[in-house]
Scaffold this motif. Structure first.
Motif, PDB file in Angstrom:
ATOM      1  N   ASN A  88      33.815  59.678  15.442  1.00 49.58           N
ATOM      2  CA  ASN A  88      33.877  58.213  15.443  1.00 49.58           C
ATOM      3  C   ASN A  88      34.683  57.692  16.630  1.00 49.58           C
ATOM      4  O   ASN A  88      35.585  56.882  16.504  1.00 49.58           O
ATOM      5  N   LEU A  89      34.317  58.202  17.804  1.00 48.36           N
ATOM      6  CA  LEU A  89      34.866  57.743  19.077  1.00 48.36           C
ATOM      7  C   LEU A  89      33.706  57.592  20.051  1.00 48.36           C
ATOM      8  O   LEU A  89      32.770  58.398  20.032  1.00 48.36           O
ATOM      9  N   ALA A  90      33.779  56.586  20.895  1.00 46.77           N
ATOM     10  CA  ALA A  90      32.708  56.343  21.874  1.00 46.77           C
ATOM     11  C   ALA A  90      32.918  57.241  23.087  1.00 46.77           C
ATOM     12  O   ALA A  90      33.197  56.787  24.207  1.00 46.77           O
ATOM     13  N   LEU A  91      32.794  58.534  22.876  1.00 47.99           N
ATOM     14  CA  LEU A  91      33.074  59.503  23.931  1.00 47.99           C
ATOM     15  C   LEU A  91      32.155  59.304  25.135  1.00 47.99           C
ATOM     16  O   LEU A  91      30.962  59.004  24.980  1.00 47.99           O
ATOM     17  N   ASP A  92      32.707  59.519  26.302  1.00 49.62           N
ATOM     18  CA  ASP A  92      31.911  59.459  27.526  1.00 49.62           C
ATOM     19  C   ASP A  92      31.315  60.849  27.773  1.00 49.62           C
ATOM     20  O   ASP A  92      31.681  61.557  28.716  1.00 49.62           O
ATOM     21  N   ARG A  93      30.384  61.224  26.926  1.00 45.84           N
ATOM     22  CA  ARG A  93      29.807  62.563  27.017  1.00 45.84           C
ATOM     23  C   ARG A  93      29.071  62.759  28.329  1.00 45.84           C
ATOM     24  O   ARG A  93      29.128  63.846  28.939  1.00 45.84           O
ATOM     25  N   GLU A  94      28.339  61.748  28.773  1.00 43.23           N
ATOM     26  CA  GLU A  94      27.576  61.880  30.011  1.00 43.23           C
ATOM     27  C   GLU A  94      28.501  62.083  31.212  1.00 43.23           C
ATOM     28  O   GLU A  94      28.242  62.932  32.072  1.00 43.23           O
ATOM     29  N   GLY A  95      29.590  61.324  31.260  1.00 46.24           N
ATOM     30  CA  GLY A  95      30.516  61.458  32.376  1.00 46.24           C
ATOM     31  C   GLY A  95      31.188  62.816  32.408  1.00 46.24           C
ATOM     32  O   GLY A  95      31.356  63.418  33.479  1.00 46.24           O
ATOM     33  N   VAL A  96      31.567  63.302  31.228  1.00 46.09           N
ATOM     34  CA  VAL A  96      32.197  64.622  31.152  1.00 46.09           C
ATOM     35  C   VAL A  96      31.201  65.711  31.561  1.00 46.09           C
ATOM     36  O   VAL A  96      31.537  66.647  32.296  1.00 46.09           O
ATOM     37  N   ALA A  97      29.953  65.591  31.088  1.00 48.96           N
ATOM     38  CA  ALA A  97      28.930  66.582  31.446  1.00 48.96           C
ATOM     39  C   ALA A  97      28.703  66.604  32.957  1.00 48.96           C
ATOM     40  O   ALA A  97      28.603  67.678  33.570  1.00 48.96           O
ATOM     41  N   ALA A  98      28.615  65.425  33.561  1.00 50.62           N
ATOM     42  CA  ALA A  98      28.398  65.354  35.007  1.00 50.62           C
ATOM     43  C   ALA A  98      29.565  65.968  35.761  1.00 50.62           C
ATOM     44  O   ALA A  98      29.367  66.685  36.764  1.00 50.62           O
ATOM     45  N   ALA A 152      40.632  59.514  28.635  1.00 45.07           N
ATOM     46  CA  ALA A 152      41.320  58.412  29.323  1.00 45.07           C
ATOM     47  C   ALA A 152      40.349  57.265  29.611  1.00 45.07           C
ATOM     48  O   ALA A 152      40.729  56.090  29.528  1.00 45.07           O
ATOM     49  N   ARG A 153      39.108  57.590  29.924  1.00 45.97           N
ATOM     50  CA  ARG A 153      38.133  56.537  30.233  1.00 45.97           C
ATOM     51  C   ARG A 153      37.797  55.667  29.027  1.00 45.97           C
ATOM     52  O   ARG A 153      37.344  54.535  29.191  1.00 45.97           O
ATOM     53  N   ILE A 154      38.017  56.185  27.803  1.00 48.04           N
ATOM     54  CA  ILE A 154      37.730  55.365  26.613  1.00 48.04           C
ATOM     55  C   ILE A 154      39.019  54.889  25.934  1.00 48.04           C
ATOM     56  O   ILE A 154      38.981  54.354  24.830  1.00 48.04           O
ATOM     57  N   GLY A 155      40.165  55.111  26.580  1.00 47.45           N
ATOM     58  CA  GLY A 155      41.419  54.568  26.089  1.00 47.45           C
ATOM     59  C   GLY A 155      42.144  55.391  25.053  1.00 47.45           C
ATOM     60  O   GLY A 155      43.173  54.963  24.528  1.00 47.45           O
ATOM     61  N   VAL A 156      41.656  56.601  24.746  1.00 46.56           N
ATOM     62  CA  VAL A 156      42.361  57.459  23.786  1.00 46.56           C
ATOM     63  C   VAL A 156      43.604  58.057  24.439  1.00 46.56           C
ATOM     64  O   VAL A 156      44.624  58.278  23.782  1.00 46.56           O
TER      65      VAL A 156
END
Length: 436
Positions: free
Chosen positions: A207-217, A49-53
């Motif tokens: 090929n998506l700008a995933l918010d990996r850091e936010g999900v990990a936190a 949701a944070r990246i608009g998918v």
């Protein structure tokens, strides 16, 4: 079984025997992983949701639906069984049945590869925290009893032969320090594997700008597994290290249980194991068997066997291979059985009844020979000369008392100087650090 999430269409033939073989124990094992898989799926949905998918409303609907799944699973209303290929497919099936096409969006930006990898790391963090807690409980009880019983004489043994006068305090403190070390190792191992692989997908990124850091936190990870290939190559590696930490504890428990097996025998008669940790014989009315002690002694075999099985699965090239599915059975089997045994140990140890007069009377005069040699060294004799003189005087050592021997053992850590405060401070420091 419901449709497989990897099917491309009706033309895909599925042989039921092949699928049973491929699925293996996954559905049963994933009952341990499902709560962690649900948490990771919720965090993934919010990240999308944070990246608009996904829209915020879609992510919220998924999260609420997964809350319902977690509750249904905890209550037994939902059972992970042969209807599903694994826990991952059960989650997607639950969402699509309740949310329609919105549920099918949950898999965007992830693969079952990183989905199981993140669930396993969350599982291992949880189980290592339990391991640390049980090690702390065992160490604490050992230190408490060492303090109360530090001056109680106990024959010391090497080679299973009587060696020197020792004490319950030294015996308890020795096992306490082992479990303080095991607590430290469990904490260090948990920190070492505290990295999120979620968002690396099948090992190549997406090929998506995933918010990996936010999900990990959100999932409580300290950092990311950065490289997608390594996220796959680390499968099994982190499980091995976690089992190493577990095996350190079960190995020390095996040694402690061996001591108690000997001490509880009629030939030694040094200790009575609490009756609620014993069973009887099916044929001999006179028997009260220390079965808990004996099965705690064999517990290490399960953990080491799991580690060996896991290590042999990992003869693989880089990237994901289906062989990695077979890292789950030994890991989960080792931890569930190992932790179940370690959890029992504190209650058993706190209820041990020592037969102090039997222990004191078992200390033969010749056990004082080393003390005599050291006394002669203190009077200026070279040790080897003192050693020979003490050997010649063994027959005259019968008037010595075990308590005097213990009081004379003043080297740091010895019977008269157990340094229990040092061990307690280290234990408390490890426990305090875990709260920071």
């Amino acid at each position: 079984m419901s449709d497989y999430i990897w099917k491309k269409g009706s033309s895909t033939d599925v042989d039921a025997r092949v699928m049973r073989f491929l699925a293996g124990e996954d559905v049963v094992l994933d009952r341990q992983l499902l709560p962690f898989d649900i948490r990771a799926s919720q965090a993934h949905a919010r990240g999308l949701a944070r990246i608009g998918v996904l829209t915020a409303a879609q992510a919220e609907a998924m999260t609420e639906s997964l809350d319902a799944l977690a509750a249904a699973f905890a209550s037994g209303e939902f059972v992970l069984d042969a209807r599903y290929e694994d826990g991952h497919s059960a989650i997607e099936s639950w969402l699509t049945e309740r949310l329609g096409e919105i549920g099918g969006r949950i898999h965007a930006g992830r693969s079952r590869n990183d989905q199981v990898a993140v669930a396993l790391r969350l599982y291992l963090k949880d189980r290592l925290a339990r391991l640390a807690r049980f090690c702390a409980d065992i160490a604490r009880i050992c230190l408490e009893r060492a303090d109360r019983e530090q001056a109680v004489p106990l024959p010391g043994h090497t080679h299973l032969q009587q060696a020197m006068p020792s004490s319950l305090g030294l015996w308890w403190a020795g096992h306490a320090e082992a479990f303080v070390d095991n607590l430290a190792l469990a904490r260090q191992t948990a920190q070492w594997l505290d990295a999120s692989p979620l968002g690396t997908a099948s090992g190549f990124g997406v090929n998506l700008a995933l918010d990996r850091e936010g999900v990990a936190a959100e999932l409580g990870f300290a950092r990311l597994v950065v490289n997608p290939q390594y996220a796959q190559n680390a499968r099994g590696k982190v499980e091995l290290r976690a089992l190493d930490a577990l095996s350190a504890a079960t190995g020390d428990l095996r040694r402690l249980a061996w001591d108690l097996s000997l001490f509880a025998s009629q030939e030694f008669g040094f200790v009575r194991v609490p009756a609620n940790f014993c069973t009887g014989s099916s044929i001999m009315p006179n028997k009260l068997n220390p079965d808990t002690v004996e099965l705690l002694r064999s517990l290490h075999a399960t953990v080491v066997g799991a580690r060996t099985e896991l290590d042999n699965v990992l003869s693989l090239p880089s990237g994901y291979q289906r062989d990695l599915q077979d890292t789950k059975p030994p890991t989960i089997r080792g931890f569930e059985r190992g932790l179940a045994g370690l959890e029992l140990a504190p209650g058993m140890l706190s209820g041990l009844e020592w037969q102090t007069e039997r222990m004191r009377s078992a200390i033969a005069p010749e056990l004082h020979a080393t003390d005599r040699a050291n006394e002669l060294v203190g009077q200026g004799q070279p040790f080897r000369e003192a050693y020979r003189q003490a050997a010649a005087e063994i027959d005259g050592l019968g008037r010595r008392r075990a308590e005097d021997s213990l009081r004379a053992r003043i080297s740091p850590g010895g019977c008269a100087r157990l340094e229990l405060g040092t061990l307690k401070t280290r234990l408390e420091g490890l426990l305090d650090a875990s709260l920071e």
